[in-house]
Write an enzyme that holds these catalytic residues in place. Structure first.
Site, PDB file in Angstrom:
ATOM      1  N   GLY A  16       9.011   3.488   5.159  1.00  0.00           N
ATOM      2  CA  GLY A  16       8.514   4.268   6.296  1.00  0.00           C
ATOM      3  C   GLY A  16       7.795   5.544   5.904  1.00  0.00           C
ATOM      4  O   GLY A  16       7.851   6.541   6.623  1.00  0.00           O
ATOM      5  N   LYS A 206      24.269   5.815  -2.425  1.00  0.00           N
ATOM      6  CA  LYS A 206      23.967   6.095  -3.828  1.00  0.00           C
ATOM      7  C   LYS A 206      22.738   6.991  -3.995  1.00  0.00           C
ATOM      8  O   LYS A 206      21.681   6.707  -3.425  1.00  0.00           O
ATOM      9  CB  LYS A 206      23.740   4.778  -4.578  1.00  0.00           C
ATOM     10  CG  LYS A 206      24.949   3.857  -4.567  1.00  0.00           C
ATOM     11  CD  LYS A 206      26.157   4.605  -5.007  1.00  0.00           C
ATOM     12  CE  LYS A 206      26.989   3.920  -6.043  1.00  0.00           C
ATOM     13  NZ  LYS A 206      28.139   4.753  -6.437  1.00  0.00           N
ATOM     14  N   THR A 207      22.870   8.024  -4.797  1.00  0.00           N
ATOM     15  CA  THR A 207      21.747   8.955  -4.982  1.00  0.00           C
ATOM     16  C   THR A 207      20.976   8.720  -6.282  1.00  0.00           C
ATOM     17  O   THR A 207      19.923   9.301  -6.479  1.00  0.00           O
ATOM     18  CB  THR A 207      22.234  10.431  -5.006  1.00  0.00           C
ATOM     19  OG1 THR A 207      23.101  10.596  -6.125  1.00  0.00           O
ATOM     20  CG2 THR A 207      22.954  10.800  -3.739  1.00  0.00           C
ATOM     21  N   LYS A 208      21.533   7.891  -7.159  1.00  0.00           N
ATOM     22  CA  LYS A 208      20.909   7.747  -8.491  1.00  0.00           C
ATOM     23  C   LYS A 208      19.449   7.298  -8.436  1.00  0.00           C
ATOM     24  O   LYS A 208      18.601   7.858  -9.140  1.00  0.00           O
ATOM     25  CB  LYS A 208      21.747   6.790  -9.353  1.00  0.00           C
ATOM     26  CG  LYS A 208      21.392   6.828 -10.833  1.00  0.00           C
ATOM     27  CD  LYS A 208      21.839   8.112 -11.523  1.00  0.00           C
ATOM     28  CE  LYS A 208      23.312   8.049 -11.876  1.00  0.00           C
ATOM     29  NZ  LYS A 208      23.917   9.331 -12.162  1.00  0.00           N
ATOM     30  N   LYS A 242      24.383  16.892  -3.999  1.00  0.00           N
ATOM     31  CA  LYS A 242      24.125  16.165  -5.235  1.00  0.00           C
ATOM     32  C   LYS A 242      22.616  16.058  -5.515  1.00  0.00           C
ATOM     33  O   LYS A 242      22.156  16.343  -6.620  1.00  0.00           O
ATOM     34  CB  LYS A 242      24.715  14.753  -5.101  1.00  0.00           C
ATOM     35  CG  LYS A 242      25.232  14.197  -6.395  1.00  0.00           C
ATOM     36  CD  LYS A 242      26.102  13.000  -6.092  1.00  0.00           C
ATOM     37  CE  LYS A 242      26.509  12.293  -7.365  1.00  0.00           C
ATOM     38  NZ  LYS A 242      27.325  11.113  -7.088  1.00  0.00           N
ATOM     39  N   CYS A 405      -9.711 -10.618  21.243  1.00  0.00           N
ATOM     40  CA  CYS A 405     -10.728 -11.028  20.263  1.00  0.00           C
ATOM     41  C   CYS A 405     -10.777 -12.562  20.105  1.00  0.00           C
ATOM     42  O   CYS A 405     -11.371 -13.226  20.933  1.00  0.00           O
ATOM     43  CB  CYS A 405     -10.511 -10.318  18.939  1.00  0.00           C
ATOM     44  SG  CYS A 405     -12.029 -10.275  17.979  1.00  0.00           S
ATOM     45  N   GLN A 409     -12.177 -15.615  22.642  1.00  0.00           N
ATOM     46  CA  GLN A 409     -13.058 -16.726  22.252  1.00  0.00           C
ATOM     47  C   GLN A 409     -12.393 -18.069  22.564  1.00  0.00           C
ATOM     48  O   GLN A 409     -13.034 -18.994  23.059  1.00  0.00           O
ATOM     49  CB  GLN A 409     -13.396 -16.596  20.761  1.00  0.00           C
ATOM     50  CG  GLN A 409     -14.156 -15.293  20.459  1.00  0.00           C
ATOM     51  CD  GLN A 409     -14.429 -15.077  18.973  1.00  0.00           C
ATOM     52  OE1 GLN A 409     -14.021 -15.867  18.138  1.00  0.00           O
ATOM     53  NE2 GLN A 409     -15.114 -13.997  18.655  1.00  0.00           N
ATOM     54  N   GLU A 429     -17.048 -21.252  14.364  1.00  0.00           N
ATOM     55  CA  GLU A 429     -16.178 -20.769  13.280  1.00  0.00           C
ATOM     56  C   GLU A 429     -15.266 -21.887  12.782  1.00  0.00           C
ATOM     57  O   GLU A 429     -15.044 -22.023  11.590  1.00  0.00           O
ATOM     58  CB  GLU A 429     -15.338 -19.580  13.763  1.00  0.00           C
ATOM     59  CG  GLU A 429     -14.373 -19.074  12.700  1.00  0.00           C
ATOM     60  CD  GLU A 429     -13.661 -17.789  13.082  1.00  0.00           C
ATOM     61  OE1 GLU A 429     -13.929 -17.238  14.174  1.00  0.00           O
ATOM     62  OE2 GLU A 429     -12.837 -17.318  12.282  1.00  0.00           O
ATOM     63  N   HIS A 535     -10.665  -4.923  20.574  1.00  0.00           N
ATOM     64  CA  HIS A 535      -9.221  -4.803  20.319  1.00  0.00           C
ATOM     65  C   HIS A 535      -8.663  -3.565  21.038  1.00  0.00           C
ATOM     66  O   HIS A 535      -8.614  -2.486  20.447  1.00  0.00           O
ATOM     67  CB  HIS A 535      -8.963  -4.671  18.819  1.00  0.00           C
ATOM     68  CG  HIS A 535      -9.234  -5.908  18.049  1.00  0.00           C
ATOM     69  ND1 HIS A 535      -8.285  -6.879  17.850  1.00  0.00           N
ATOM     70  CD2 HIS A 535     -10.357  -6.353  17.432  1.00  0.00           C
ATOM     71  CE1 HIS A 535      -8.801  -7.872  17.130  1.00  0.00           C
ATOM     72  NE2 HIS A 535     -10.056  -7.565  16.867  1.00  0.00           N
ATOM     73  N   GLU A 537      -5.757  -2.759  21.571  1.00  0.00           N
ATOM     74  CA  GLU A 537      -4.515  -2.269  20.956  1.00  0.00           C
ATOM     75  C   GLU A 537      -4.733  -1.060  20.054  1.00  0.00           C
ATOM     76  O   GLU A 537      -3.832  -0.248  19.867  1.00  0.00           O
ATOM     77  CB  GLU A 537      -3.815  -3.395  20.188  1.00  0.00           C
ATOM     78  CG  GLU A 537      -4.529  -3.922  18.952  1.00  0.00           C
ATOM     79  CD  GLU A 537      -5.469  -5.099  19.216  1.00  0.00           C
ATOM     80  OE1 GLU A 537      -5.957  -5.226  20.353  1.00  0.00           O
ATOM     81  OE2 GLU A 537      -5.730  -5.870  18.272  1.00  0.00           O
TER      82      GLU A 537
HETATM   83  N1  GLN Z   1     -12.590 -14.896  14.076  1.00  0.00           N
HETATM   84  C1  GLN Z   1     -13.239 -14.318  15.196  1.00  0.00           C
HETATM   85  C2  GLN Z   1     -14.555 -13.662  14.845  1.00  0.00           C
HETATM   86  O1  GLN Z   1     -14.807 -13.369  13.716  1.00  0.00           O
HETATM   87  C3  GLN Z   1     -12.320 -13.326  15.900  1.00  0.00           C
HETATM   88  C4  GLN Z   1     -11.984 -12.164  15.048  1.00  0.00           C
HETATM   89  C5  GLN Z   1     -10.771 -11.396  15.543  1.00  0.00           C
HETATM   90  O2  GLN Z   1      -9.952 -11.919  16.273  1.00  0.00           O
HETATM   91  N2  GLN Z   1     -10.630 -10.161  15.118  1.00  0.00           N
HETATM   92  O3  GLN Z   1     -15.368 -13.427  15.705  1.00  0.00           O
END
Ligand code: GLN
Length: 559
Positions: A16, A206-208, A242, A405, A409, A429, A535, A537
């Site tokens: 982390g 353990k700290t070692k 320690k 993404c 598609q 693709e 994306h 996210e």
């Molecule tokens: N493989 C797809 C493309 O290149 C989607 C890419 C993705 O999901 N980031 O367009």
């Protein structure tokens, strides 16, 4: 005056470090300073874009289109600020720059050497990062330089990837040592270590290994100022004493960093140990304010949540031997959490294997156990038909669906096949000879692929999207006409099929205004069926969940 805080990891990876860096950045920002963070990855790859997610975890994408390490995502989420390309350093980038400069005779005929030329390049990159944060608005270089001088960060955190003692990150530690030598008052070292509690040894901490890690750091000429002691439980006094004695740090600078329920609690835990003020004291700086108010509120709200919401993610990048990897979709997971917490739900996320549905379509029934389904980004043929079946199932069974993404598609492919009657429609693709290439490679991408120019050449970073009035997306984004989101793809919806898709009821809810590329699709008469070419996210933040994830979760709750 810019101050630099290096953070290295001891004992083992995966403890982390990135979240620790993000948390320290958050704390210092809360004390009224301008803070940015840099990630150093010791691999030769120029960026993370060419690595398999199972190897490396998610490839995070910045506004300016860098394909970088997922820790940059953590920095953005904690700091609630964008981080740019300058803040991601790899061995590949450093060597590439030095070699290019050598080829251009910029070293004026002298011998170019690993030391000091490589650490010097690292140092100059770290210094530049101090100015990067506020540079990005597309203004001209000269303007940027002037303005940048006025807006340097107060603190730059630099996370050195890997573990101390290994060969790979030595030159970065060397750069850190040289920086400290150049400006002893403005450079600080933090070691993030790990204290195991072996069950066979009466459960004693353990700290070692930490002592050994500090020795390894010492051989690189570096003495840590602060040690963050990661462990499953808080450190007790004897352990602190320690470590203090054996590692030559003050007891107050041994910071207990136990496991937490959510990573967003970490800044608050660090503050309980007074970490922020310890850091400031070492730089002889006073806090300007003390403000983690909103953050604390969020954490206490999260801790009060009782109800859960069940989300399934249908993908393929999470099986590694006997273990399940969640790192491949970390931004998706965090975005789900932000949105779920916003609606006072704890998300319960399950990993569903797309390939399993290919082999056993009858297993699709299990999708009914979830409140909503996500088909995230992906590449290549493996698992594709399972994802398409998933989407078909969600469409017919009215299960809230969000496609990201590749998810968009494949939703278009599914609709083309099963609603428009275009048999064997596909993306080129995974099916180059399909009679109906409803998803096709973008024109400028064709020659890149032919020439095998794969690295950093996708459609990357922020692009505009014009929303269609009255759509679900337009409402979610607060009726904005133009939004901007981050991309990473080579393929796109083939405009030759757009009319047909629209005629059968698919709504093109968002389109890129410059190039007329489909960015968002929606289906009506469904509780929630939205997919994006971008994306979303990557832009979700704990205090401001992404609007599409937020509405997706609301639909899931309704179900
Ligand atoms: N493989 C797809 C493309 O290149 C989607 C890419 C993705 O999901 N980031 O367009």
């Amino acid at each position: 005056m810019v101050r630099f805080i290096f953070v290295a990891g001891g004992v083992m990876s995966g403890i982390g470090k990135g979240v620790a860096v993000a948390s320290i950045a958050k704390i210092l920002k809360g004390k009224g300073f301008k803070v940015t963070a840099v990630k150093i990855d010791p691999y030769i790859n120029v960026d993370a874009g060419t690595m398999n997610p199972i190897e490396h975890g998610e490839v995070f994408v910045t506004e300016d289109g860098d394909e970088c390490d997922q820790d940059i995502g953590n920095y953005e989420r904690f700091l609630d600020e964008n981080i740019y390309r300058t803040n991601y350093i790899t061995t590949g980038r450093v060597y590439q720059a030095v070699i290019n400069r050598e080829r251009n005779l910029e070293y004026e005929g002298r011998c170019v050497e690993v030391v000091p030329d490589i650490p010097n390049e690292v140092i100059s990159r770290i210094q530049k990062a101090a100015y990067s944060q506020r540079n990005w608005d597309g203004s001209s270089e000269s303007k940027i330089r002037n303005r940048a001088q006025r807006s340097a960060a107060d603190f730059v955190l630099i996370e050195i990837g890997g573990t101390v003692g290994e060969y790979q990150n030595m030159l970065f530690l060397e750069a850190a040592r040289m920086m400290r030598l150049q400006r002893p008052k403005n450079v600080l070292f933090i070691l993030v270590s790990y204290l195991p509690i072996p069950s066979t040894m009466a459960g004693e901490m353990k700290t070692k290994p930490t002592q050994t890690a500090v020795r390894a750091l010492n051989t690189a000429g570096i003495q840590p100022d602060i040690i963050l002691a990661r462990a499953s439980v808080p450190l007790d006094e004897p352990r602190k004493r320690k470590i203090s004695t054996f590692c030559s740090v003050l007891k107050e600078d041994v910071i207990s960093a136990p496991d937490v329920k959510t990573i967003y609690e970490i800044p608050i835990n660090f503050e309980k140990e007074n970490l922020g003020n310890r850091i400031l004291k070492k730089f002889n700086v006073r806090p300007k304010k003390n403000d983690l108010k909103d953050w604390r509120k969020l954490i206490s709200r999260i801790n009060r949540i009782k109800q859960t919401i069940k989300i399934g993610i249908v993908g393929k990048y999470f099986e590694t031997g006997a273990f399940t990897l969640q790192d491949s979709y970390i931004s998706v997971i965090e975005a789900i959490k932000h949105a779920a917490w916003f609606s006072n739900r704890n998300p319960e996320i399950s990993w569903l294997s797309a390939e399993n549905y290919e082999e056993n379509p009858s297993n699709l029934k299990e999708l009914n156990n979830f409140d909503a389904i996500i088909v995230p980004g992906g590449f290549g043929k493996r698992g594709v038909e399972g994802k398409i079946k998933t989407i078909e199932y969600c469409r017919n069974q009215k299960i809230p669906f969000l496609g990201l993404c590749y998810g968009l598609q494949l939703a278009v492919v599914e609709f083309a096949r099963n609603v428009c009657g275009l048999k064997d429609a596909a993306s080129t693709e995974f099916s180059p000879n399909t009679p109906y290439p409803v998803i096709d490679v973008m024109l400028e991408q064709q020659s890149l692929l032919k020439e095998k120019k794969y690295g950093g050449t996708m459609r990357l970073g922020a692009y505009k999207c014009k929303l269609k009035k009255g759509t679900r997306s337009w409402l979610a984004y607060g009726k904005q006409d133009i939004i901007s989101e981050r991309h990473r793809h080579r393929y796109e919806v083939n405009n030759d099929f757009r009319e047909k898709l629209e005629k059968e009821g698919m709504i093109m809810a968002g389109v890129n205004p410059e190039r007329n590329l489909v960015e968002i699709i929606e289906l009506p008469h469904h509780p929630f069926f939205v997919a994006t070419q971008f994306h979303p996210e990557f832009k979700s933040r704990p205090l401001t969940p992404h609007p599409l994830f937020r509405e997706f979760i609301k639909a899931a709750i309704k179900k």
